[in-house]
Design an enzyme around this catalytic site. Structure first.
Site, short mmCIF file in Angstrom:
data_model
loop_
_atom_site.label_atom_id
_atom_site.label_comp_id
_atom_site.label_asym_id
_atom_site.label_seq_id
_atom_site.Cartn_x
_atom_site.Cartn_y
_atom_site.Cartn_z
N HIS A 72 0.71 -1.35 0.55
CA HIS A 72 -0.23 -0.15 0.16
C HIS A 72 0.95 1.00 -0.13
CE1 HIS A 72 -3.82 -1.96 1.78
NE2 HIS A 72 -3.21 -2.35 1.14
N TYR A 190 -8.64 4.84 9.22
CA TYR A 190 -8.33 5.30 10.39
C TYR A 190 -9.49 6.24 10.33
CZ TYR A 190 -3.83 3.34 10.56
OH TYR A 190 -2.77 2.51 10.82
N PRO A 281 -2.34 -0.05 19.24
CA PRO A 281 -1.62 -0.59 18.26
C PRO A 281 -2.62 0.39 17.35
CG PRO A 281 -4.48 -1.53 19.13
CD PRO A 281 -3.06 -0.80 20.46
N LYS A 285 2.71 -0.23 15.34
CA LYS A 285 4.35 -0.65 15.39
C LYS A 285 4.94 -1.42 16.12
CE LYS A 285 5.56 2.96 13.11
NZ LYS A 285 5.22 2.98 11.91
N TYR A 366 5.07 7.02 10.23
CA TYR A 366 3.86 5.76 9.90
C TYR A 366 4.71 4.83 9.29
CZ TYR A 366 -0.06 3.14 9.11
OH TYR A 366 -1.24 1.55 9.50
P1 RFL Z 1 4.38 -11.96 21.53
O1 RFL Z 1 4.13 -11.97 20.01
O2 RFL Z 1 3.32 -11.82 22.08
O3 RFL Z 1 5.61 -13.40 21.51
C1 RFL Z 1 6.21 -13.81 22.63
C2 RFL Z 1 5.83 -15.13 23.28
O4 RFL Z 1 6.46 -15.63 24.06
C3 RFL Z 1 5.69 -16.65 24.55
N1 RFL Z 1 5.46 -16.81 26.20
C4 RFL Z 1 6.62 -17.35 26.57
N2 RFL Z 1 7.77 -18.83 26.07
C5 RFL Z 1 8.23 -19.72 26.90
N3 RFL Z 1 8.88 -19.04 28.58
C6 RFL Z 1 7.47 -18.38 28.78
N4 RFL Z 1 7.50 -17.92 30.00
C7 RFL Z 1 6.34 -17.42 27.72
N5 RFL Z 1 5.97 -17.03 28.68
C8 RFL Z 1 5.42 -16.49 26.95
C9 RFL Z 1 4.82 -16.99 24.40
O5 RFL Z 1 3.47 -17.73 24.04
C10 RFL Z 1 4.25 -15.65 22.60
O6 RFL Z 1 4.92 -16.64 21.68
O7 RFL Z 1 5.81 -10.95 21.72
P2 RFL Z 1 7.14 -10.45 20.25
O8 RFL Z 1 7.44 -11.39 19.40
O9 RFL Z 1 7.42 -9.41 20.92
O10 RFL Z 1 6.27 -9.81 19.34
C11 RFL Z 1 5.68 -8.67 20.00
C12 RFL Z 1 4.02 -9.03 18.61
O11 RFL Z 1 3.60 -9.86 18.79
C13 RFL Z 1 3.43 -6.73 18.85
O12 RFL Z 1 4.01 -5.88 19.53
C14 RFL Z 1 2.39 -6.86 17.86
O13 RFL Z 1 1.32 -7.27 17.46
C15 RFL Z 1 1.53 -5.53 18.20
N6 RFL Z 1 0.73 -5.00 17.29
C16 RFL Z 1 0.55 -4.65 16.37
N7 RFL Z 1 1.71 -4.35 15.55
C17 RFL Z 1 2.63 -3.89 15.00
O14 RFL Z 1 3.72 -4.11 13.91
N8 RFL Z 1 1.18 -3.49 13.24
C18 RFL Z 1 -0.06 -4.10 13.67
O15 RFL Z 1 -0.73 -3.30 12.64
C19 RFL Z 1 -0.58 -4.26 15.31
N9 RFL Z 1 -1.63 -4.67 15.00
C20 RFL Z 1 -1.08 -5.80 17.41
C21 RFL Z 1 -2.25 -4.91 16.68
C22 RFL Z 1 -1.21 -6.11 18.71
C23 RFL Z 1 -2.79 -6.10 19.03
N10 RFL Z 1 -3.12 -6.85 19.70
C24 RFL Z 1 -4.39 -8.19 19.87
C25 RFL Z 1 -2.62 -6.94 20.81
C26 RFL Z 1 -3.60 -5.38 16.16
C27 RFL Z 1 -3.62 -6.29 17.91
C28 RFL Z 1 -5.14 -6.17 17.65
C1 PHB Z 2 -4.26 -4.82 11.87
O1 PHB Z 2 -4.27 -4.95 10.38
O2 PHB Z 2 -4.83 -5.84 12.04
C2 PHB Z 2 -3.96 -3.01 12.31
C3 PHB Z 2 -3.61 -2.24 10.95
C4 PHB Z 2 -3.01 -1.33 11.80
C5 PHB Z 2 -3.32 -0.25 12.84
C6 PHB Z 2 -3.73 -2.12 13.53
C7 PHB Z 2 -4.53 -3.30 12.96
O3 PHB Z 2 -3.14 0.46 13.15
#
Ligand code: RFL
Ligand code: PHB
Length: 372
Positions: A72, A190, A281, A285, A366
């Site tokens: 995009h 957004y 979120p 980032k 962004y």
């Molecule tokens: P994770 O993905 O939480 O992975 C951590 C892993 O550690 C495991 N764990 C253990 N393993 C062994 N022993 C233990 N004691 C443990 N305790 C935990 C867990 O099971 C897991 O598998 O962290 P990591 O790798 O730092 O990654 C971070 C990302 O997952 C997170 O920042 C993003 O998902 C945030 N986020 C978004 N980020 C973006 O860059 N772009 C986005 O569009 C975006 N959208 C989002 C998001 C997060 C969301 N939620 C649900 C919080 C949208 C949503 C809805």
């Molecule tokens: C997503 O596609 O899950 C998403 C996209 C943009 C955001 C957060 C989540 O800012």
């Protein structure tokens, strides 16, 4: 048992680090509390910064990303009855790639297993000793030169680093859905609206990912599918445009928080990703920061300079914290509904959609700021 780098957590941070170190010929062992199935289906992020997509390709895990990722060149900001395009590609020469975190994780797990390297699912680490470099898990201990704490916000590694916490909680959350319907828009929308924020995103040409602002402790049971579609329609309505609905295959509520722990390292233990910092979120980032941390960590482990790891990461982390906080407070309906705050939000949105330097600043942040 001993290894060079023990990695706690097989999310995007832990798996990417394992891959980058494999390419440098450094030995690693990865522990993951959950099952492979669970890790591959946990729906989260969907937006990759241009440079992060490039890094995954360079690391040899980008074949499916290149084939299925959707590039995009901009996003839309909607407010006051109008939809405004921010042409990021034109403004800063780069865009974003839409590719689900679930897919990034699947590709990395496939690569790890194809290399025949240790990745222990359903093995929750009980504790880590930062001084001795020991990881304790049910039935054993692993001696490591370096421990990478990539176990997210609720893991065990964060507690083993004496850090100062900087934190902000937001009095709202997001209800997110995944729907089997072609996205109704060309690029992400957004939307600022008096009923609350809404976001239109996607996962593929057949899968839409949509969000509405709700209370931080909202009960999903209060949101039957019809109500979700009605609210999305009300908040994103535009003359001559229609939001198409379809079967909802996933629905969940997520809270919003900003958090940074400083420093991100202690003796042999180095935190990366959500274990070290959380962003709301709205700026997309979290995943991007996690991958950037481990890029820096892998370079320092292979090439030296581990003592500067935290300081180097935190520059980008704080930039992303500011940007995510700004996007969040500018786009959401603030509880209490102070009209002064609302006027400030609208003024800011008008500014970034009419002034080119302001739009460029938004686009630079962004798509992933380079000069930091
Ligand atoms: P994770 O993905 O939480 O992975 C951590 C892993 O550690 C495991 N764990 C253990 N393993 C062994 N022993 C233990 N004691 C443990 N305790 C935990 C867990 O099971 C897991 O598998 O962290 P990591 O790798 O730092 O990654 C971070 C990302 O997952 C997170 O920042 C993003 O998902 C945030 N986020 C978004 N980020 C973006 O860059 N772009 C986005 O569009 C975006 N959208 C989002 C998001 C997060 C969301 N939620 C649900 C919080 C949208 C949503 C809805
Ligand atoms: C997503 O596609 O899950 C998403 C996209 C943009 C955001 C957060 C989540 O800012």
């Amino acid at each position: 048992m001993r290894t060079q780098v023990g990695i706690v957590g097989a999310g995007p941070a832990g798996l990417t680090l394992a891959r980058l170190l494999e390419l440098q010929g450094i030995e690693t062992v990865v522990f993951e509390a959950r099952s492979r199935e669970y890790c591959e289906h946990r729906i989260r992020a969907g937006v990759l910064e241009h440079r992060v997509a490039e890094l995954l390709r360079e690391a040899g895990v980008g074949a499916r990303l290149a084939a299925e990722g959707i590039s995009h060149g901009g996003i839309h900001l909607q407010f006051d009855g109008g939809r405004h395009h921010i042409p990021m590609q034109e403004l800063v020469g780069r865009g974003i790639v839409i590719y689900g975190q679930t897919e990034v994780v699947k590709d990395l797990i496939d690569a790890r297993l194809a290399s025949g390297l240790p990745l222990h699912f359903e093995t929750a680490v009980e504790s880590v000793d930062a001084t001795a470099g020991v990881i304790r898990y049910p039935g054993g201990e692993l001696q490591c030169d370096v421990i990478a704490g990539c176990d997210g916000f609720h893991g065990v590694c964060r507690q083993a680093v004496p850090a100062e916490a900087f934190e902000r909680e937001y009095p709202f959350g997001w209800l997110g859905i995944l729907a089997q319907v072609a996205p109704s828009m060309d690029e992400l929308v957004y939307a600022h609206h008096e009923r609350g924020f809404a976001l239109l995103s996607l996962r593929s040409p057949q899968l839409s990912r949509y969000y509405v602002q709700v209370a931080h402790d909202e009960d999903v049971a209060e949101w039957p599918d019809e109500r979700v579609w009605e609210e999305l329609r009300a908040r994103t309505a535009l003359d001559g445009w229609e939001l198409h609905d379809g079967p909802i295959i996933e629905k969940g509520v997520t809270g919003m928080r900003s958090y940074v722990g400083e420093p991100m390292q202690h003796e042999r233990l180095y935190l990366a990703g959500d274990a070290a910092h959380i962003v709301p979120p709205t700026g997309a980032k979290g995943l991007n920061l996690a991958i950037n941390d481990v890029r820096i960590l892998a370079e320092a482990i292979a090439g030296g300079g581990l003592e500067h790891y935290s300081r180097e990461c935190l520059r980008r982390v704080w930039r992303a914290e500011h940007f995510s906080w700004w996007m969040t407070t500018t786009l959401h309906k603030l509880p209490g509904g102070d009209p002064f705050d609302e006027r400030l939000q609208l003024s800011q949105l008008r500014y970034v959609t009419t002034s080119e330097p302001a739009a460029r600043s938004l686009a630079e942040n962004y798509t992933g700021i380079e000069a930091i």
